[in-house]
Design a protein around this motif. Sequence first.
Motif, short mmCIF file in Angstrom:
data_model
loop_
_atom_site.label_atom_id
_atom_site.label_comp_id
_atom_site.label_asym_id
_atom_site.label_seq_id
_atom_site.Cartn_x
_atom_site.Cartn_y
_atom_site.Cartn_z
N LYS A 29 0.85 -1.18 0.00
CA LYS A 29 0.00 0.00 0.00
C LYS A 29 0.88 1.23 0.00
O LYS A 29 1.86 1.29 0.74
N ASP A 30 0.56 2.23 -0.79
CA ASP A 30 1.31 3.48 -0.79
C ASP A 30 0.96 4.29 0.46
O ASP A 30 -0.15 4.22 0.97
N GLY A 31 1.93 5.07 0.93
CA GLY A 31 1.69 5.99 2.02
C GLY A 31 1.73 5.37 3.41
O GLY A 31 1.38 6.03 4.38
N ILE A 32 2.17 4.10 3.52
CA ILE A 32 2.28 3.48 4.83
C ILE A 32 3.40 4.17 5.60
O ILE A 32 4.46 4.46 5.04
N ASN A 33 3.18 4.43 6.88
CA ASN A 33 4.18 5.12 7.70
C ASN A 33 5.42 4.26 7.89
O ASN A 33 5.41 3.05 7.69
N ASP A 34 6.51 4.90 8.31
CA ASP A 34 7.81 4.25 8.43
C ASP A 34 7.84 3.09 9.41
O ASP A 34 8.48 2.08 9.17
N LEU A 35 7.17 3.25 10.55
CA LEU A 35 7.24 2.25 11.61
C LEU A 35 5.85 1.79 12.02
O LEU A 35 4.97 2.61 12.27
N LEU A 36 5.67 0.48 12.08
CA LEU A 36 4.44 -0.11 12.59
C LEU A 36 4.82 -0.79 13.91
O LEU A 36 5.75 -1.59 13.95
N VAL A 37 4.11 -0.45 14.97
CA VAL A 37 4.53 -0.79 16.32
C VAL A 37 3.37 -1.39 17.10
O VAL A 37 2.22 -0.96 16.97
N ARG A 64 -4.89 9.00 9.55
CA ARG A 64 -6.30 9.19 9.93
C ARG A 64 -7.05 7.85 9.94
O ARG A 64 -7.86 7.59 10.82
N ARG A 65 -6.76 7.00 8.97
CA ARG A 65 -7.41 5.68 8.91
C ARG A 65 -7.04 4.83 10.12
O ARG A 65 -7.89 4.11 10.66
N VAL A 66 -5.78 4.87 10.53
CA VAL A 66 -5.35 4.13 11.72
C VAL A 66 -6.09 4.66 12.95
O VAL A 66 -6.62 3.87 13.75
N ILE A 67 -6.18 5.96 13.09
CA ILE A 67 -6.87 6.57 14.24
C ILE A 67 -8.35 6.19 14.22
O ILE A 67 -8.92 5.82 15.25
N GLU A 68 -8.98 6.27 13.06
CA GLU A 68 -10.40 5.90 12.95
C GLU A 68 -10.64 4.44 13.29
O GLU A 68 -11.71 4.07 13.77
N ALA A 69 -9.63 3.59 13.08
CA ALA A 69 -9.75 2.16 13.39
C ALA A 69 -9.39 1.87 14.86
O ALA A 69 -9.42 0.71 15.28
N GLY A 70 -9.05 2.90 15.62
CA GLY A 70 -8.78 2.71 17.05
C GLY A 70 -7.31 2.67 17.42
O GLY A 70 -6.96 2.45 18.58
N GLY A 71 -6.42 2.88 16.44
CA GLY A 71 -4.99 2.88 16.73
C GLY A 71 -4.48 4.28 17.00
O GLY A 71 -5.23 5.25 17.09
N ILE A 72 -3.17 4.35 17.16
CA ILE A 72 -2.47 5.62 17.37
C ILE A 72 -1.60 5.85 16.14
O ILE A 72 -0.93 4.93 15.67
N ALA A 73 -1.60 7.07 15.63
CA ALA A 73 -0.77 7.40 14.47
C ALA A 73 -0.33 8.85 14.58
O ALA A 73 -1.12 9.72 14.95
#
Length: 86
Positions: A29-37, A64-73
Motif C-alpha cells: 500500500k502506498d503511504g504506509i508510515n515508516d514504523l508499525l509498532v 487518519r485511517r489508523v486513528i479511525e480504526a482505534g490505533g495511534i498514528a
Amino acid sequence: MTEQKLQSDVIRYLESNGCYVVKVVRATKDGINDLLVCWEGQFVSIECKLPGREATALQALNQRRVIEAGGIAFTAFSLEDVKKRL
C-alpha cells in the motif's frame, strides 16, 4: 541528523521498552508510515520526518485511517516526540 538516524533512534528506544517494531521498507500500500509498532497491546503507526518536513497527504490519510480504526498514528520529528506521545 537524517531521517534514517531518527528512525534508528526511535526503533532502539521502542524495542528497549518492550515494543514490537516493524520498519516498513516497501509495502503493498502506498503511504504506509515508516514504523508499525505494537505498544502495550495498541497498534501504533509512526512517520519519522526531520523538522520542517511534513507527512505527505497519503501518509496523513493513512494516519487518519489508523486513528479511525482505534490505533495511534502520528508524525515524529524527534525521539522526544515519540516519548511524549507514548
